[in-house]
Design a protein around this motif. Structure first.
Motif, mmCIF file in Angstrom:
data_model
loop_
_atom_site.group_PDB
_atom_site.id
_atom_site.type_symbol
_atom_site.label_atom_id
_atom_site.label_comp_id
_atom_site.label_asym_id
_atom_site.label_seq_id
_atom_site.Cartn_x
_atom_site.Cartn_y
_atom_site.Cartn_z
ATOM 1 N N GLU A 241 0.848 -1.178 0.000
ATOM 2 C CA GLU A 241 0.000 0.000 0.000
ATOM 3 C C GLU A 241 0.894 1.243 0.000
ATOM 4 O O GLU A 241 1.221 1.769 -1.025
ATOM 5 C CB GLU A 241 -0.933 -0.018 1.217
ATOM 6 N N GLU A 242 1.318 1.682 1.161
ATOM 7 C CA GLU A 242 2.220 2.817 1.250
ATOM 8 C C GLU A 242 2.931 2.797 2.590
ATOM 9 O O GLU A 242 2.632 1.966 3.456
ATOM 10 C CB GLU A 242 1.477 4.130 1.053
ATOM 11 N N LEU A 243 3.869 3.726 2.753
ATOM 12 C CA LEU A 243 4.537 3.873 4.028
ATOM 13 C C LEU A 243 3.649 4.699 4.948
ATOM 14 O O LEU A 243 2.566 5.120 4.555
ATOM 15 C CB LEU A 243 5.892 4.536 3.841
ATOM 16 N N GLY A 244 4.102 4.961 6.149
ATOM 17 C CA GLY A 244 3.306 5.752 7.082
ATOM 18 C C GLY A 244 2.916 7.099 6.534
ATOM 19 O O GLY A 244 1.848 7.621 6.847
ATOM 20 N N GLY A 245 3.773 7.692 5.720
ATOM 21 C CA GLY A 245 3.451 9.002 5.157
ATOM 22 C C GLY A 245 3.985 9.195 3.760
ATOM 23 O O GLY A 245 4.119 10.344 3.310
ATOM 24 N N MET A 246 4.305 8.117 3.044
ATOM 25 C CA MET A 246 4.890 8.247 1.716
ATOM 26 C C MET A 246 4.416 7.121 0.800
ATOM 27 O O MET A 246 4.107 6.026 1.255
ATOM 28 C CB MET A 246 6.426 8.226 1.803
ATOM 29 N N VAL A 270 0.807 14.031 -4.465
ATOM 30 C CA VAL A 270 1.163 14.982 -5.517
ATOM 31 C C VAL A 270 2.569 14.686 -6.022
ATOM 32 O O VAL A 270 2.836 14.734 -7.229
ATOM 33 C CB VAL A 270 1.046 16.428 -4.994
ATOM 34 N N THR A 271 3.472 14.359 -5.118
ATOM 35 C CA THR A 271 4.827 13.974 -5.537
ATOM 36 C C THR A 271 4.764 12.688 -6.349
ATOM 37 O O THR A 271 5.466 12.545 -7.357
ATOM 38 C CB THR A 271 5.740 13.795 -4.315
ATOM 39 N N ARG A 272 3.926 11.758 -5.943
ATOM 40 C CA ARG A 272 3.741 10.500 -6.679
ATOM 41 C C ARG A 272 3.345 10.765 -8.127
ATOM 42 O O ARG A 272 3.949 10.224 -9.057
ATOM 43 C CB ARG A 272 2.672 9.658 -5.983
ATOM 44 N N ALA A 310 10.862 5.820 -1.820
ATOM 45 C CA ALA A 310 9.601 6.359 -1.312
ATOM 46 C C ALA A 310 9.558 7.845 -1.623
ATOM 47 O O ALA A 310 10.601 8.486 -1.823
ATOM 48 C CB ALA A 310 9.497 6.128 0.195
ATOM 49 N N CYS A 311 8.340 8.398 -1.649
ATOM 50 C CA CYS A 311 8.230 9.808 -1.985
ATOM 51 C C CYS A 311 7.094 10.472 -1.222
ATOM 52 O O CYS A 311 6.124 9.830 -0.823
ATOM 53 C CB CYS A 311 8.017 9.984 -3.493
ATOM 54 N N GLY A 312 7.238 11.771 -1.022
ATOM 55 C CA GLY A 312 6.221 12.581 -0.371
ATOM 56 C C GLY A 312 6.684 14.026 -0.367
ATOM 57 O O GLY A 312 7.852 14.314 -0.644
ATOM 58 N N THR A 313 5.793 14.949 -0.042
ATOM 59 C CA THR A 313 6.147 16.365 -0.070
ATOM 60 C C THR A 313 7.305 16.671 0.871
ATOM 61 O O THR A 313 8.236 17.392 0.514
ATOM 62 C CB THR A 313 4.931 17.223 0.316
ATOM 63 N N ALA A 314 7.242 16.138 2.081
ATOM 64 C CA ALA A 314 8.250 16.475 3.082
ATOM 65 C C ALA A 314 9.626 15.947 2.697
ATOM 66 O O ALA A 314 10.613 16.688 2.676
ATOM 67 C CB ALA A 314 7.830 15.931 4.442
ATOM 68 N N ALA A 315 9.715 14.663 2.378
ATOM 69 C CA ALA A 315 11.006 14.030 2.104
ATOM 70 C C ALA A 315 11.389 14.086 0.629
ATOM 71 O O ALA A 315 12.516 13.762 0.274
ATOM 72 C CB ALA A 315 10.978 12.578 2.560
ATOM 73 N N VAL A 316 10.477 14.466 -0.259
ATOM 74 C CA VAL A 316 10.639 14.473 -1.716
ATOM 75 C C VAL A 316 10.806 13.028 -2.196
ATOM 76 O O VAL A 316 9.835 12.336 -2.419
ATOM 77 C CB VAL A 316 11.804 15.367 -2.182
#
Length: 368
Positions: A241-246, A270-272, A310-316
């Motif tokens: 599925e996904e990580l805790g926040g990515m 959005v980064t995805r 992994a990706c997300g706004t915070a960690a890119v």
């Protein structure tokens, strides 16, 4: 609960009498960390069923006054977003794809039975905050100003129904690297006892309850020496599925890039979506589909899977070097970050910081 305003909101601005001095601010910006310090001001907009969105203001950063019976405290009507402001070389300040974040906030609001803020007002709220707190946007490499827009149910009542009053707020925090070690491969813990979200639940919404549910397994991950926790699907318990926040991506040795398809319990990052577009631009075959945990383990063992990130706004974008479970471990957290992972990360951040052309029109200027 989408109440359209007849005209754009007009902001009332109250400057803080306790704003930090330039010296205090620069000391913070020299080593901001992540989510540790906050700017001098915040945005606040009220909503009620009769008036819609009203009383927009930029005011000094400070505590919220909530009735003890406010619905957010009892029924969890809360949603939020994460988006950044970037200072370019000429000193101008930009944000990245606010239309996508604003649209996602609307989807989250719809799922939580909350009012939908118009996307244009979402972007304007960022612009209004930057108008008074522009000096808080850092200029060092890999730094930014992280916005946290959020909405809560504020009506005071006890009864299980949607709140008829809500508040939308934006706070901002100067941000350095998300992980203490910077852009280096991390170890991930596979959670088999917990699910991040349920079928038909709120997994596709960005709401606090999803993150609260991830905190206990996140503690378990940290106890195992891992930086993040990976969740499997809530129905069969075998698909990523996904990580805790990515969100998570796998890069195969033939260049194919795969990410779990949106299932209704995965947050549409959005980064995805930006990575999917950049990967296609670069000529990669891109697949959004179910990916089992066995495919990951076997692919790493055989060499078919060359990189994971992994990706997300915070960690890119963060390289994943190792996946650990109760009875297995695959990968090597000490290995260098993959070439494809870092190439996409460089392109994405170069767009965000204005170093290369923005051919997709993702950047929106907040201040000259």
């Amino acid at each position: 609960m989408n109440v359209a305003n007849a005209a754009p909101l007009v902001y009332r601005v109250e400057r803080s009498a306790r704003a930090r001095s330039a010296a205090e601010r620069e000391k913070i910006l020299a080593a901001p960390g992540f989510g540790l310090h906050f700017t001098d001001h915040m945005v606040a907009i009220e909503w009620d069923k009769a008036q819609g969105w009203h009383d927009a203001q930029v005011r000094p950063y400070g505590p919220l006054a909530l009735d003890p019976a406010a619905s957010v405290l009892h029924y969890g009507q809360e949603i939020f977003e994460g988006i950044k402001a970037y200072r370019h070389a000429d000193g101008s300040i930009w944000t990245f794809r606010p239309d996508a974040n604003g649209a996602r906030l609307q989807r989250s609001a719809r799922r939580l039975a909350m009012p939908e803020l118009p996307v244009a007002e979402f972007t304007e709220s960022l612009r209004q905050l930057i108008a008074v707190d522009a000096d808080w946007v850092p200029s060092a490499p890999e730094t930014s100003l992280y916005f946290r827009p959020f909405m809560i149910g504020t009506e005071a009542f006890l009864g299980v129904r949607a709140a008829q009053k809500a508040g939308y707020y934006v706070i901002a925090s100067p941000a350095g690297a998300y992980f203490a070690k910077g852009v280096a491969p991390v170890s991930i813990w596979l959670s088999t006892d917990y699910a991040r979200a349920a079928k038909g639940g709120t997994g596709a919404a960005k709401c606090g309850g999803n993150y609260a549910a991830s905190l206990l397994p996140q503690q378990e991950a940290q106890a195992q020496g891992c930086s993040q926790v990976l969740f499997l699907d809530p129905v069969e318990g075998k698909y990523l599925e996904e990580l805790g926040g990515m969100n998570v991506f796998l890069v195969y040795k033939d260049g194919t890039i795969v990410t779990p398809e949106l299932s209704g319990s995965i947050l549409e990052g959005v980064t995805r979506s930006s990575i999917l577009q950049l990967a296609r631009d670069r000529g990669h075959r891109v697949e959004e589909r179910k990916v089992s945990i066995d495919e990951w383990k076997q692919g790493v063992a055989s060499g078919d899977i060359a990189e994971v990130f992994a990706c997300g706004t915070a960690a890119v974008i963060t390289p994943i070097g190792e996946l650990k479970g109760r009875d297995f471990s695959v990968g090597d957290a000490s290995a260098p970050a993959g070439e494809v992972t870092m190439a996409i990360r460089r392109e994405l951040t170069d767009i965000q910081y204005g170093k290369i052309p923005d051919r997709h029109g993702w950047l929106v200027k907040l201040r000259d």
